[in-house]
Design an enzyme around this catalytic site. Structure first.
Site, mmCIF file in Angstrom:
data_model
loop_
_atom_site.group_PDB
_atom_site.id
_atom_site.type_symbol
_atom_site.label_atom_id
_atom_site.label_comp_id
_atom_site.label_asym_id
_atom_site.label_seq_id
_atom_site.Cartn_x
_atom_site.Cartn_y
_atom_site.Cartn_z
ATOM 1 N N ARG A 1 -1.710 -8.193 -0.566
ATOM 2 C CA ARG A 1 -2.590 -7.265 -1.271
ATOM 3 C C ARG A 1 -4.057 -7.712 -1.301
ATOM 4 O O ARG A 1 -4.966 -6.967 -0.940
ATOM 5 C CB ARG A 1 -2.108 -7.090 -2.734
ATOM 6 C CG ARG A 1 -0.937 -6.180 -2.892
ATOM 7 C CD ARG A 1 -0.057 -6.661 -4.047
ATOM 8 N NE ARG A 1 0.746 -7.759 -3.555
ATOM 9 C CZ ARG A 1 1.968 -7.619 -3.069
ATOM 10 N NH1 ARG A 1 2.546 -6.451 -3.116
ATOM 11 N NH2 ARG A 1 2.636 -8.633 -2.570
ATOM 12 N N THR A 2 -4.274 -8.948 -1.763
ATOM 13 C CA THR A 2 -5.654 -9.395 -2.011
ATOM 14 C C THR A 2 -6.439 -9.495 -0.707
ATOM 15 O O THR A 2 -7.574 -9.013 -0.612
ATOM 16 C CB THR A 2 -5.644 -10.750 -2.744
ATOM 17 O OG1 THR A 2 -4.703 -10.675 -3.813
ATOM 18 C CG2 THR A 2 -7.008 -11.098 -3.282
ATOM 19 N N HIS B 1 -7.237 -15.562 -11.273
ATOM 20 C CA HIS B 1 -7.262 -14.523 -10.244
ATOM 21 C C HIS B 1 -8.071 -13.361 -10.838
ATOM 22 O O HIS B 1 -7.522 -12.325 -11.205
ATOM 23 C CB HIS B 1 -5.817 -14.103 -9.941
ATOM 24 C CG HIS B 1 -5.626 -13.314 -8.687
ATOM 25 N ND1 HIS B 1 -6.666 -12.802 -7.939
ATOM 26 C CD2 HIS B 1 -4.478 -12.936 -8.040
ATOM 27 C CE1 HIS B 1 -6.169 -12.151 -6.896
ATOM 28 N NE2 HIS B 1 -4.849 -12.225 -6.938
ATOM 29 N N ARG C 1 -8.918 -17.913 -1.303
ATOM 30 C CA ARG C 1 -7.643 -18.170 -1.995
ATOM 31 C C ARG C 1 -7.217 -19.578 -1.599
ATOM 32 O O ARG C 1 -7.218 -19.936 -0.422
ATOM 33 C CB ARG C 1 -6.570 -17.169 -1.598
ATOM 34 C CG ARG C 1 -5.203 -17.603 -2.128
ATOM 35 C CD ARG C 1 -4.171 -16.531 -2.068
ATOM 36 N NE ARG C 1 -4.436 -15.483 -3.045
ATOM 37 C CZ ARG C 1 -3.579 -14.513 -3.328
ATOM 38 N NH1 ARG C 1 -2.414 -14.454 -2.710
ATOM 39 N NH2 ARG C 1 -3.873 -13.592 -4.216
ATOM 40 N N LYS D 1 -6.496 -29.213 11.396
ATOM 41 C CA LYS D 1 -6.781 -30.492 12.078
ATOM 42 C C LYS D 1 -7.236 -31.551 11.089
ATOM 43 O O LYS D 1 -7.666 -32.626 11.479
ATOM 44 C CB LYS D 1 -7.887 -30.293 13.124
ATOM 45 C CG LYS D 1 -7.552 -29.300 14.215
ATOM 46 C CD LYS D 1 -8.772 -29.139 15.131
ATOM 47 C CE LYS D 1 -8.662 -27.886 15.969
ATOM 48 N NZ LYS D 1 -9.958 -27.509 16.540
HETATM 49 N N1 CP Z 1 -1.213 -9.821 -6.524
HETATM 50 C C1 CP Z 1 -1.525 -10.597 -5.465
HETATM 51 O O1 CP Z 1 -2.386 -11.481 -5.531
HETATM 52 O O2 CP Z 1 -0.813 -10.299 -4.336
HETATM 53 P P1 CP Z 1 -0.973 -11.038 -2.924
HETATM 54 O O3 CP Z 1 -0.469 -12.440 -3.085
HETATM 55 O O4 CP Z 1 -0.137 -10.223 -1.963
HETATM 56 O O5 CP Z 1 -2.425 -11.031 -2.573
#
Ligand code: CP
Length: 333
Positions: free
Chosen positions: A55-56, A133, A105, A83
């Site tokens: 999603r993100t 998040h 992320r 590496k």
């Molecule tokens: N909700 C969320 O962060 O989903 P993803 O891990 O798919 O990005």
């Protein structure tokens, strides 16, 4: 708004409301046939995902593309991270290419904060370890406000694996910023240590016992929305609960629990940030119920991330976020 978005605590109530208002106009764009505006033409955004995401990552990429930014995706596998290049060297290398924003992320809590100290570009936290998040919390707030209106005094119950959840941490901050009351429910083994200090905050409660909270017998009374969290087995090294079946019996949003919730409040909302463990923390009947807004959350994710990019990257010369629809464009739905 600040240069970076690392924590939900970076945003005042006025800034959250500003982003959500911009997101509403971005959401209109999603319904157009031609989903493209020139707003961020000439800006470059790198999405660097050291952890998996559906999603993100895709919504940040779509958000950048729809606003005409140049977006590039990198992952640990396929980059020089594999590496042995350090996070600092990687961040400074990317920054040296004169990018405007780095969406990150990472599995380490605090990684985005560190990167922000090493680079000149804006840094957006797309989920760092068990820390935060913030764009997930914004899209959840957007989804809730779309259905419930002003969140002042609304009661949101967050249930599940709190210990490993960055979504929970950011959501509590953003929901409190918007005046909502929050109850968090988890088994004792998945209740974060130190949460007692949070409990002192106004409008925040904790419980180990899900059913009384869902029945409206908790400190904050009747429930407006329930957010189920994923059991993050990949972050668990030991046994946090005896069996999956026992977790579901104690803390899952089962069909029975949903029916009881709906009997009390037909308009109750069911949220889940995804990905869902169907049959563990949420029954398929709840995930797919008319009360479920799981896919609304996904849709809001694009609009909210467009709004965040706009607020962080737009300059004085940047046009309005979404120009009016033209006669030839029309709306498709
Ligand atoms: N909700 C969320 O962060 O989903 P993803 O891990 O798919 O990005």
């Amino acid at each position: 708004m600040t240069k970076h978005l690392i924590s939900s605590a970076d945003l005042s109530r006025a800034e959250v409301e500003d982003i959500l208002e911009t997101a509403a106009s971005m959401h209109d764009l999603q319904r157009r046939e031609v989903k493209k505006v020139p707003t961020l033409r000439g800006r470059t955004v790198i999405n660097f995902f050291f952890e998996d995401s559906t999603r993100t990552r895709s919504s940040f990429e779509i958000a950048g593309k729809w606003m005409s930014a140049d977006t590039i995706n990198l992952s640990a596998k396929g980059s020089s991270t594999s590496k042995g290049e350090s996070l600092r060297d990687t961040a400074m290398t990317v920054d040296a290419m004169a990018v405007d924003a780095l969406v990150i992320r990472h599995n380490a809590s605090g990684a985005c904060q560190q990167v922000a100290q090493w680079v000149r570009c804006s840094v957006i936290n797309a989920g760092d370890g068990t820390h935060e998040h913030p764009t997930q919390a914004l899209l959840d707030a957007y989804t809730l406000r779309t259905r419930l209106g002003d969140l002042d005094g609304k009661h949101v119950v967050i249930v599940g694996d709190l210990t490993h959840s960055r979504v929970f941490r950011s959501n509590v901050i953003t929901l409190k910023t918007l005046g909502a009351r929050v109850t968090v429910v988890a088994p004792p083994t998945l209740m974060p240590s130190g949460i007692g200090a949070w409990s002192a905050a106004d409008g925040f409660a904790t419980s180990w016992d899900l059913d009384p909270v869902l029945d409206g017998e908790g400190e904050h009374g009747p429930v407006d929305a329930v957010m189920m969290l994923r059991v993050q087995r990949e972050r668990m090294s030991g046994g946090y609960f005896p069996t999956a079946r026992e977790y579901t019996v104690g803390y899952g949003l089962t069909r029975d629990r949903l029916e009881r919730l709906v009997a009390r409040n037909d308009d109750v909302l069911v949220l889940h940030p995804g990905p869902m463990n169907r049959g563990l923390e949420i029954a398929p009947e709840a995930a797919d119920a008319p009360q479920s807004v799981v896919l609304d959350q996904v849709s809001a994710g694009v609009a909210v991330r467009m709004a965040v990019l706009y607020h962080l990257l737009a300059g004085d010369d940047t046009p309005a976020p979404v120009p009016p629809v033209t006669a030839t464009e029309g709306a498709v739905r």
